[in-house]
Design an enzyme around this catalytic site. Structure first.
Site, short mmCIF file in Angstrom:
data_model
loop_
_atom_site.label_atom_id
_atom_site.label_comp_id
_atom_site.label_asym_id
_atom_site.label_seq_id
_atom_site.Cartn_x
_atom_site.Cartn_y
_atom_site.Cartn_z
N HIS A 195 2.06 5.38 6.18
CA HIS A 195 1.75 6.03 4.91
C HIS A 195 2.01 7.53 5.01
CE1 HIS A 195 -0.66 2.28 5.03
NE2 HIS A 195 -0.25 2.20 3.77
N ASP A 205 -1.66 6.28 12.02
CA ASP A 205 -0.94 5.82 10.82
C ASP A 205 0.33 6.63 10.68
OD1 ASP A 205 0.02 5.06 8.38
OD2 ASP A 205 -1.79 5.55 7.23
N SER A 246 0.80 -1.22 0.00
CA SER A 246 0.00 0.00 0.00
C SER A 246 0.84 1.27 0.00
CB SER A 246 -0.95 0.01 1.20
OG SER A 246 -0.23 -0.04 2.41
#
Length: 417
Positions: A395, A392, A146
């Site tokens: 990312h 997170d 991802s």
């Protein structure tokens, strides 16, 4: 290393942004210094030219002539930049909700106004018109997890400032996407893979995932490799699924295991695991008979995470609002070791290949660059209704420092011409 939580099991994979964050977070934790719980442009250029000094203060592809022997684009620092990004969170309609940090309440904006400045030379700003001109009639694919998708999404936003792309394909799980720029006959895609090589999760008696994986470095993951024959430029990266118990095989031969404590099993480090996998991957690409003879493969090195004051499941966060200077990062960190192991495998394949080979390889080395950007992650501003209270720090926000990766990529492609 504690066993993977049920959160990581196979039945949760359909919610990609939900589980990949947790997986990355949980498995990187053991590798970092206490101050940052887990934390890669060029080091070698294509078979014909290498314009900059290499990583690790040596030439990775030392036999390639250099254009500028005094400049390494990856040695530098972030400098204030009043212009900021080419796009905003509202001007790019393709930003995934989980990367739209401003939409989800991030108040500070300083993280948007920095540019990477190499020591001793200049990195040109991204120019979407020029980029599309250079890739006219080409197909480009981002192959990996991802974070590879995150990279593609940044490029998609940048290019959409010049031409609005058509969304022409999305699979049921929204892992594989294809976008088309008709005015330039340019196709941009993502191809999802956890490990690049064939990998399977072990199941228990109830056919539920156990968090234990088996990799066969003798077999490539056909899910992405079968489409490589149609690709002109492949950006290859995978890293964040490796930080868990993984049994590595070569066919019927057991090679060893990462994060295992089982008797009679050879224990290997994550760096060694990366070496085994990336050596196999580059060999498969170099020997691909169905691929285009002038295929360009770009290795994008490991992207660091920045958890502080805990891990993903113990309140770890990344709440900083400005970059680190180079004196604040650890150049001997686990990420830097992994990045070196990735690049060394590419070097080994190229050194052994036929001098007449036309396939080209390059390195987009973001590790050191991004170690300096603890401020660029979504942190708590990712709007995930399933994971409230978890941050997170893997990312990158869009827009944000990840956009610099595409300035590096543009420089690679420009030197192909």
């Amino acid at each position: 290393m504690k066993p993977s939580s049920n959160i990581f099991r196979e039945n949760s994979e359909k919610k990609q942004e939900k589980w990949i964050v947790m997986t990355n977070m949980g498995r990187l934790a053991p590798l970092l210094l206490p101050s940052i719980c887990i934390t890669l442009f060029f080091t070698g250029f294509f078979v014909y030219q290498n314009p900059f000094k290499s990583i690790a203060d040596r030439n990775v592809l030392s036999f390639i002539p250099q254009i500028d022997p005094e400049c390494d684009l990856f040695k530098g620092h972030w400098v204030p930049d009043k212009r900021g990004s080419l796009y905003t969170n509202s001007s790019c309609s393709t930003i995934p909700d989980s990367k739209n940090c401003i939409k989800h309440g991030r108040q500070d904006r300083d993280f948007l106004f920095w540019r990477w400045k190499p020591d001793g030379c200049n990195l040109p700003r991204f120019n979407p018109k020029a980029f599309l001109g250079m890739v006219r009639g080409k197909k480009m694919s981002f192959i990996g997890d991802s974070v590879a998708r995150n990279h593609m999404e940044s490029l998609l936003c940048l290019l959409s400032m010049e031409e609005t792309p058509r969304d022409i394909y999305k699979d049921e799980e929204d892992r594989n996407r294809i976008w088309y720029f008709p005015n330039h006959d340019f196709t941009l895609s993502t191809s999802w893979t956890k490990f690049l090589v064939e990998g399977r999760e072990r199941q228990d008696g109830n056919k539920k995932g156990t968090g234990l994986f088996d990799l066969d470095i003798g077999k490539i993951d056909e899910a992405w490799f079968k489409g490589l024959s149609n690709i002109d430029i492949a950006i290859v990266s995978a890293a964040h699924w490796f930080f868990r118990p993984i049994f590595i095989h070569r066919g019927d031969e057991s090679v060893g295991c990462i994060y295992c404590n089982e008797p009679n099993v050879t224990q290997i480090s994550p760096e060694e695991g990366f070496k085994l996998v990336y050596s196999a991957v580059f060999k498969h690409i170099d020997e691909c008979e169905n691929c285009k003879e002038d295929l360009v493969t770009v290795l994008r090195t490991i992207s660091p995470a920045h958890f502080e004051n805990g891990t993903w499941d113990t309140g770890g966060s990344c709440s900083r609002t400005s970059p680190f200077g180079e004196n604040r990062i650890d150049l001997r960190s686990s990420e830097m070791k992994i990045r070196t192991s990735q690049i060394e495998q590419l070097e080994n394949v190229i050194m052994k290949r036929d001098n007449k080979a036309k396939k080209k390889f390059a390195v987009l080395d973001v590790t050191r660059v991004m170690l300096m950007r603890p401020d660029g992650h979504p942190n708590g501003y990712w709007g995930n209704k399933w994971m409230k209270g978890y941050n997170d720090c893997v990312h990158w926000c869009l827009p944000g420092p990840i956009d610099a990766w595409n300035e590096f990529l543009m420089a690679i492609i420009r030197r192909l011409r």
